[in-house]
Design an enzyme around this catalytic site. Structure first.
Site: not given
Ligand code: UDX
Ligand code: ADP
Length: 452
Positions: A7, A9, A37, A216, A219, A271, A274, A334
């Site tokens: 993965g 991503g 990718r 979980l 978050n 995150c 979900k 963000k």
């Molecule tokens: C989050 C967690 O912070 C991280 O630890 C986890 O691994 C993945 O999820 P992320 O979603 O990348 O990270 O960004 P984050 O900075 O947490 O912001 C999430 C959302 O909340 C954004 O839309 C941001 O704009 C919003 N936010 C954040 C607010 O509206 N107010 C705040 O004070 C902080």
């Molecule tokens: P995250 O934000 O959790 O990193 P992403 O959707 O950005 O999630 O990345 C997940 C990646 O995993 C995607 O690029 C997808 O193609 C890859 N992926 C999913 N299933 C498989 C698999 N069976 N083998 C290889 N790559 C995979």
């Protein structure tokens, strides 16, 4: 030692790049079935925008960091396999809209079992429902031709936009494993990878389920703070209090703390929603409806906040935006990322289109095609939705501006010039509280923030 990460991503890519940078003696290969990718990871234009990441990748790529589509051979050669595939919310069947779709995880487990002939440590990096390690273990056990596996949980806490500093200097690294001698040994192996740059006291080890659940819960707590301050923002608007002043006042209490109290148009990202829905589903499955309802309210409040923002625009523009031009500043969930997953901008733009507004979006990092497909669906078009290449272009002849993402460049725009080019009365709705409303009002704008 050889590491394979499945993965490439937002989680797998940056995490592995930093491990490779910090551990030059470990060969790190990131694999993905998405060939485009992988090609992008091997090019000068990485598939994700993340400040500082280009430098990290440049230094390690080709030395001990590799990106490949050869999933099976890389798995077969690896000692440690990180699983960083996507775990979207199910859109069908049992748990639809709440439970995680584990098909990618299961398919990875089957591939690992199929191609492995040597012992492997499997590390869950993707955020997954509690007890997924058990699923992986069962699939491995039922399909292996004798290779030994240890499954660990090592959730990633990096936030997008600050992934590189978060990985360089994490508050903590969490590693969960089975409490058996083999499990402990696997945990120690993974600890030794991180211990190359993370102080040992910041590496926490727990049992598997505690580690999975902690992700979980972290978050859920973070999102809960945002929904809490957003709930108060509605009250501030009704009473004349200023939500930023309230946040500052309560944040000075060291028990509450100042972070994550920024009222906004609503949280987005892959995150928060979900993971909370996952937590809710988990509670329901274990017969805890009151706990489920408690956490579900964090998501409901976020939906309310997004709706409230578009409703306010409509109301302020004399209850009709039909055929009015609305400039939307920012589309990413963000600043400092090109990720749009669950971005509040999607809801706001859809609400405005539903009212027959002409919406012009500008975002410094999100490609036009992504904006169109996020709002309308893949391949769809709507003459009312267009994308501009600058904030100035978006605001030209507009009746109103809505700031949805807090990009720094929106703080320093020449709003006098923008005002001159707009229809009057010209309105501005700051969904991030980043601009000075008093200054904008002095220019002539009808300016509104969140919670003030
Ligand atoms: C989050 C967690 O912070 C991280 O630890 C986890 O691994 C993945 O999820 P992320 O979603 O990348 O990270 O960004 P984050 O900075 O947490 O912001 C999430 C959302 O909340 C954004 O839309 C941001 O704009 C919003 N936010 C954040 C607010 O509206 N107010 C705040 O004070 C902080
Ligand atoms: P995250 O934000 O959790 O990193 P992403 O959707 O950005 O999630 O990345 C997940 C990646 O995993 C995607 O690029 C997808 O193609 C890859 N992926 C999913 N299933 C498989 C698999 N069976 N083998 C290889 N790559 C995979």
């Amino acid at each position: 030692m050889k590491i394979c990460c499945i993965g490439a991503g937002y989680v797998g890519g940056p995490t592995m790049a930093v491990i490779a940078l910090k551990a030059p003696d470990i060969q790190v290969t990131v694999v993905d079935m998405n060939a485009a990718r992988i090609a992008a990871w091997n090019s000068d234009t990485l598939p994700i925008y993340e400040p500082g990441l280009d430098d990290v990748v440049k230094e390690a790529r080709g030395r001990n960091l590799f990106f490949s589509t050869d999933v099976k051979a890389t798995i077969a050669a690896a000692d440690i396999i990180f699983v960083s595939v996507n775990t979207p919310t199910k859109t069908y069947g049992v748990g639809s809209g709440r439970a995680a779709d584990l098909r990618y995880i299961e398919s990875v487990a089957r591939t690992i079992a199929e191609v492995s002939t040597t012992p492997k440590i499997i590390v869950e990096k993707s955020t997954i429902p509690v007890k997924t390690a058990e699923t992986i273990q069962q699939i491995l056990a039922a399909n292996t031709s004798g290779a030994k596996f240890q499954v660990l949980s090592n959730p990633e806490f990096l936030a997008e936009g600050t992934a590189v500093p978060d990985l360089f200097n994490p508050d903590r690294v969490l590693i969960g494993g089975e409490r058996t001698p083999e499990g402990d040994a696997a945990v120690e192996t993974l600890v030794s990878v991180y211990a190359r740059w993370v102080p040992r006291e910041r590496i926490i080890t727990t049992n598997l389920w505690s580690s999975e659940l902690s992700k979980l819960v972290a978050n859920a707590f973070l999102a809960q703070r945002i929904s809490s301050i957003n709930a108060i923002s509605a009250l501030c608007e009704a009473t004349g209090a200023d939500v930023d002043e309230v946040a500052n006042a309560i944040g000075k209490d060291s028990r509450i703390g100042p972070k994550f109290l920024k009222a906004s148009v609503g949280f987005g990202g892959s995150c928060f929603q979900k993971d909370i829905l996952n937590l809710v589903y988990l509670c329901e499955s274990f017969g805890l409806p009151e706990v489920a309802a408690y956490w579900n309210q964090v998501v409901s409040m976020n939906d309310y906040q997004k709706r409230r923002f578009s409703a306010r625009i409509l109301k302020s523009l004399f209850n009709t935006v039909a055929d009015k031009r609305i400039a939307v500043f920012g589309f990413a969930f963000k600043k400092d990322t090109n990720d749009t997953r669950e971005s509040a901008a999607i809801n706001v733009v859809r609400d405005l289109l539903a009212e027959h507004a002409n919406v012009v979006v500008y975002d410094p990092k999100v490609p036009a095609a992504e904006i169109m497909s996020d709002v309308l669906g893949k391949g769809e078009t709507n003459p009312r939705l267009t994308v501009a290449t600058s904030a100035y272009e978006a605001a030209l002849d507009a009746h109103a501006i809505a700031i949805v993402t807090e990009w720094d460049e929106f703080k320093t725009l020449d709003y006098t010039k923008i005002f001159a080019d707009m229809h009057k009365p010209a309105s501005l709705f700051d969904g991030r509280n980043i601009v000075d409303l008093a200054k904008l009002r002095a220019i002539g704008f009808r300016a509104h923030g969140i919670g003030r």
